[in-house]
Design a protein around this motif. Structure first.
Motif, PDB file in Angstrom:
ATOM      1  N   TRP A  77      19.103  -9.674 -14.438  1.00 45.84           N
ATOM      2  CA  TRP A  77      18.747 -10.745 -13.497  1.00 45.84           C
ATOM      3  C   TRP A  77      19.646 -10.613 -12.282  1.00 45.84           C
ATOM      4  O   TRP A  77      20.871 -10.676 -12.402  1.00 45.84           O
ATOM      5  N   LYS A  78      19.042 -10.437 -11.112  1.00 44.60           N
ATOM      6  CA  LYS A  78      19.794 -10.163  -9.893  1.00 44.60           C
ATOM      7  C   LYS A  78      19.269 -11.023  -8.756  1.00 44.60           C
ATOM      8  O   LYS A  78      18.060 -11.136  -8.556  1.00 44.60           O
ATOM      9  N   GLY A  79      20.183 -11.639  -8.003  1.00 45.35           N
ATOM     10  CA  GLY A  79      19.764 -12.474  -6.885  1.00 45.35           C
ATOM     11  C   GLY A  79      20.935 -13.123  -6.179  1.00 45.35           C
ATOM     12  O   GLY A  79      22.014 -12.530  -6.055  1.00 45.35           O
ATOM     13  N   ALA A  80      20.720 -14.359  -5.731  1.00 46.72           N
ATOM     14  CA  ALA A  80      21.741 -15.100  -4.992  1.00 46.72           C
ATOM     15  C   ALA A  80      21.759 -16.546  -5.468  1.00 46.72           C
ATOM     16  O   ALA A  80      20.772 -17.041  -6.000  1.00 46.72           O
ATOM     17  N   VAL A 105      17.312 -15.503  -1.691  1.00 38.56           N
ATOM     18  CA  VAL A 105      17.508 -16.684  -0.857  1.00 38.56           C
ATOM     19  C   VAL A 105      18.672 -16.411   0.089  1.00 38.56           C
ATOM     20  O   VAL A 105      19.503 -15.540  -0.158  1.00 38.56           O
ATOM     21  N   GLU A 106      18.719 -17.164   1.175  1.00 40.16           N
ATOM     22  CA  GLU A 106      19.760 -16.966   2.174  1.00 40.16           C
ATOM     23  C   GLU A 106      21.079 -17.523   1.658  1.00 40.16           C
ATOM     24  O   GLU A 106      21.243 -18.725   1.504  1.00 40.16           O
ATOM     25  N   SER A 107      22.028 -16.642   1.378  1.00 42.80           N
ATOM     26  CA  SER A 107      23.289 -17.064   0.781  1.00 42.80           C
ATOM     27  C   SER A 107      24.332 -15.972   0.934  1.00 42.80           C
ATOM     28  O   SER A 107      24.001 -14.776   0.991  1.00 42.80           O
ATOM     29  N   ALA A 108      25.596 -16.376   0.990  1.00 45.71           N
ATOM     30  CA  ALA A 108      26.702 -15.419   1.026  1.00 45.71           C
ATOM     31  C   ALA A 108      27.133 -15.010  -0.367  1.00 45.71           C
ATOM     32  O   ALA A 108      27.982 -14.139  -0.531  1.00 45.71           O
ATOM     33  N   ASN A 109      26.550 -15.643  -1.373  1.00 43.52           N
ATOM     34  CA  ASN A 109      26.973 -15.403  -2.750  1.00 43.52           C
ATOM     35  C   ASN A 109      25.845 -14.812  -3.585  1.00 43.52           C
ATOM     36  O   ASN A 109      24.744 -15.364  -3.628  1.00 43.52           O
ATOM     37  N   HIS A 110      26.140 -13.726  -4.260  1.00 46.53           N
ATOM     38  CA  HIS A 110      25.140 -13.020  -5.035  1.00 46.53           C
ATOM     39  C   HIS A 110      25.591 -12.870  -6.485  1.00 46.53           C
ATOM     40  O   HIS A 110      26.754 -13.131  -6.826  1.00 46.53           O
ATOM     41  N   PHE A 111      24.663 -12.437  -7.321  1.00 36.76           N
ATOM     42  CA  PHE A 111      24.992 -12.224  -8.728  1.00 36.76           C
ATOM     43  C   PHE A 111      24.124 -11.109  -9.296  1.00 36.76           C
ATOM     44  O   PHE A 111      23.047 -10.810  -8.781  1.00 36.76           O
ATOM     45  N   GLU A 112      24.626 -10.488 -10.327  1.00 37.30           N
ATOM     46  CA  GLU A 112      23.844  -9.569 -11.142  1.00 37.30           C
ATOM     47  C   GLU A 112      24.372  -9.664 -12.564  1.00 37.30           C
ATOM     48  O   GLU A 112      25.506  -9.264 -12.842  1.00 37.30           O
ATOM     49  N   VAL A 113      23.562 -10.227 -13.434  1.00 38.08           N
ATOM     50  CA  VAL A 113      23.959 -10.432 -14.820  1.00 38.08           C
ATOM     51  C   VAL A 113      22.823  -9.963 -15.729  1.00 38.08           C
ATOM     52  O   VAL A 113      21.700  -9.752 -15.278  1.00 38.08           O
ATOM     53  N   GLY A 114      23.127  -9.810 -16.981  1.00 42.47           N
ATOM     54  CA  GLY A 114      22.088  -9.395 -17.905  1.00 42.47           C
ATOM     55  C   GLY A 114      22.603  -9.343 -19.327  1.00 42.47           C
ATOM     56  O   GLY A 114      23.723  -9.768 -19.621  1.00 42.47           O
ATOM     57  N   TRP A 150      29.185 -12.761 -10.850  1.00 39.58           N
ATOM     58  CA  TRP A 150      28.722 -13.547  -9.708  1.00 39.58           C
ATOM     59  C   TRP A 150      29.862 -13.836  -8.741  1.00 39.58           C
ATOM     60  O   TRP A 150      31.032 -13.926  -9.114  1.00 39.58           O
ATOM     61  N   ASP A 151      29.492 -13.925  -7.456  1.00 41.03           N
ATOM     62  CA  ASP A 151      30.471 -14.169  -6.393  1.00 41.03           C
ATOM     63  C   ASP A 151      30.926 -15.614  -6.387  1.00 41.03           C
ATOM     64  O   ASP A 151      30.142 -16.531  -6.634  1.00 41.03           O
ATOM     65  N   MET A 152      32.184 -15.793  -6.061  1.00 42.81           N
ATOM     66  CA  MET A 152      32.709 -17.123  -5.756  1.00 42.81           C
ATOM     67  C   MET A 152      33.893 -16.926  -4.820  1.00 42.81           C
ATOM     68  O   MET A 152      34.750 -16.073  -5.052  1.00 42.81           O
ATOM     69  N   GLY A 153      33.935 -17.707  -3.753  1.00 38.30           N
ATOM     70  CA  GLY A 153      35.035 -17.605  -2.803  1.00 38.30           C
ATOM     71  C   GLY A 153      34.531 -17.325  -1.404  1.00 38.30           C
ATOM     72  O   GLY A 153      33.344 -17.036  -1.185  1.00 38.30           O
ATOM     73  N   ASP A 154      35.435 -17.383  -0.445  1.00 33.66           N
ATOM     74  CA  ASP A 154      35.091 -17.221   0.961  1.00 33.66           C
ATOM     75  C   ASP A 154      36.001 -16.171   1.576  1.00 33.66           C
ATOM     76  O   ASP A 154      37.224 -16.200   1.388  1.00 33.66           O
ATOM     77  N   GLY A 155      35.427 -15.219   2.318  1.00 36.16           N
ATOM     78  CA  GLY A 155      36.224 -14.214   3.008  1.00 36.16           C
ATOM     79  C   GLY A 155      37.017 -13.351   2.044  1.00 36.16           C
ATOM     80  O   GLY A 155      36.500 -12.828   1.057  1.00 36.16           O
ATOM     81  N   ASP A 163      30.688 -15.072 -16.928  1.00 32.82           N
ATOM     82  CA  ASP A 163      30.636 -16.113 -17.948  1.00 32.82           C
ATOM     83  C   ASP A 163      31.136 -15.550 -19.276  1.00 32.82           C
ATOM     84  O   ASP A 163      30.793 -14.429 -19.648  1.00 32.82           O
ATOM     85  N   LYS A 164      31.924 -16.357 -19.968  1.00 26.45           N
ATOM     86  CA  LYS A 164      32.361 -15.955 -21.311  1.00 26.45           C
ATOM     87  C   LYS A 164      31.189 -16.063 -22.289  1.00 26.45           C
ATOM     88  O   LYS A 164      31.031 -15.235 -23.183  1.00 26.45           O
TER      89      LYS A 164
END
Length: 271
Positions: A77-80, A105-114, A150-155, A163-164
């Motif tokens: 599963w990949k997205g934002a 979707v328009e976002s600075a944060n993305h993820f790829e999990v599975g 997944w991303d978290m944070g700024d700059g 996730d555990k």
């Protein structure tokens, strides 16, 4: 500690899911903080909406492996994701919007999990006649703790998290297009990570696009001990119209996803 996120979303159009029209939020730039805000509110008032494409990963059958006995299905599963801030009332959280032909979707944060999924053996006699006649559901349980995270944070503070525990209950592992009983498109999840326990609710849409809204919980919240079936029962009871077969609002806009701490005894019994 604090983790920051910034996103921008533009509202130019709306789209329809079944009988429900979803309006995207207006153009804003929002900062999400993992910590209490200046007004005394909690970061748990933020609803984190993840949106992306889920695909089956076909790695083939290894030499000497019996394909008929291979029951686990690999999924990616990949997205934002975007935060809906100051949203203790989950009904205020709109669905995220994609601009034009954008994949994410328009976002600075993305993820790829599975991870892997396995079909649940649901006996026919456990379903009502109505469900048997209208449902195309082939439910699966999955665990999504693999992938980049997944991303978290700024700059410079942005980093990847994982996730555990992240357990999912998927009504189907791909879009089935069932309009007679839209429960077949619903997805539920629960898990935990370094920020704490969480629950999620969402849906699968055309193109196998999975949208899940995540609510972090206090450790003392009764929902932490819910099973996935408990979560499903509480969500469906607030969004599903049995007469029409429609899901009338986005799944996460139900009472079960509000930020108010729920005390023991408020869980609905699973039939």
């Amino acid at each position: 500690f604090k983790a920051m996120s910034v996103f921008s979303s533009t509202c130019t159009t709306s789209y329809r899911y079944g009988s429900f029209q979803i309006i995207a939020p207006s153009t804003t730039t929002t900062t999400s903080t993992m910590g209490n805000d200046e007004t005394g509110g909690s970061w748990r008032d933020t609803l984190y909406v993840w949106d992306g494409i889920m695909v089956e990963v076909r790695d083939g059958v290894k030499e000497g492996e019996d394909a008929s006995k291979k029951t686990d299905i690999a999924l990616n599963w990949k997205g934002a994701w975007v935060p809906c801030e100051n949203c203790p009332d989950a009904k205020k959280a709109e669905a995220p919007k994609r601009v034009g032909g954008a994949i994410d979707v328009e976002s600075a944060n993305h993820f790829e999990v599975g991870g892997s999924a396995k079909a649940i053996d649901v006996k026919k006699d456990e379903k009502s006649t109505e469900e048997v006649n209208s449902s195309t559901s082939v439910p699966h349980e999955a665990s999504f703790i693999d992938g980049d995270g997944w991303d978290m944070g700024d700059g410079d503070d942005k980093k990847k998290y994982k996730d555990k525990v992240h357990e999912l209950l998927l009504s189907n592992i791909k879009w089935m297009g069932n309009v007679k009983d839209q429960r077949d498109n619903l997805v539920f999840s629960k898990g935990t990570n370094e920020f704490g326990p969480f629950i999620s609710a969402g849906w699968m849409r055309p193109g196998c696009r999975l949208t899940l809204a995540r609510r972090y919980l206090e450790e003392s919240d009764a929902r932490v001990k819910w099973t996935l079936d408990d979560l499903k029962t509480n969500v469906v009871s607030g969004i599903f119209d049995k007469d029409s077969g429609d899901v009338n609002i986005p799944p996460w806009q139900c009472d079960a996803l509000h930020s108010d701490v729920q005390q023991p005894g408020k869980r609905k019994k699973v039939d």
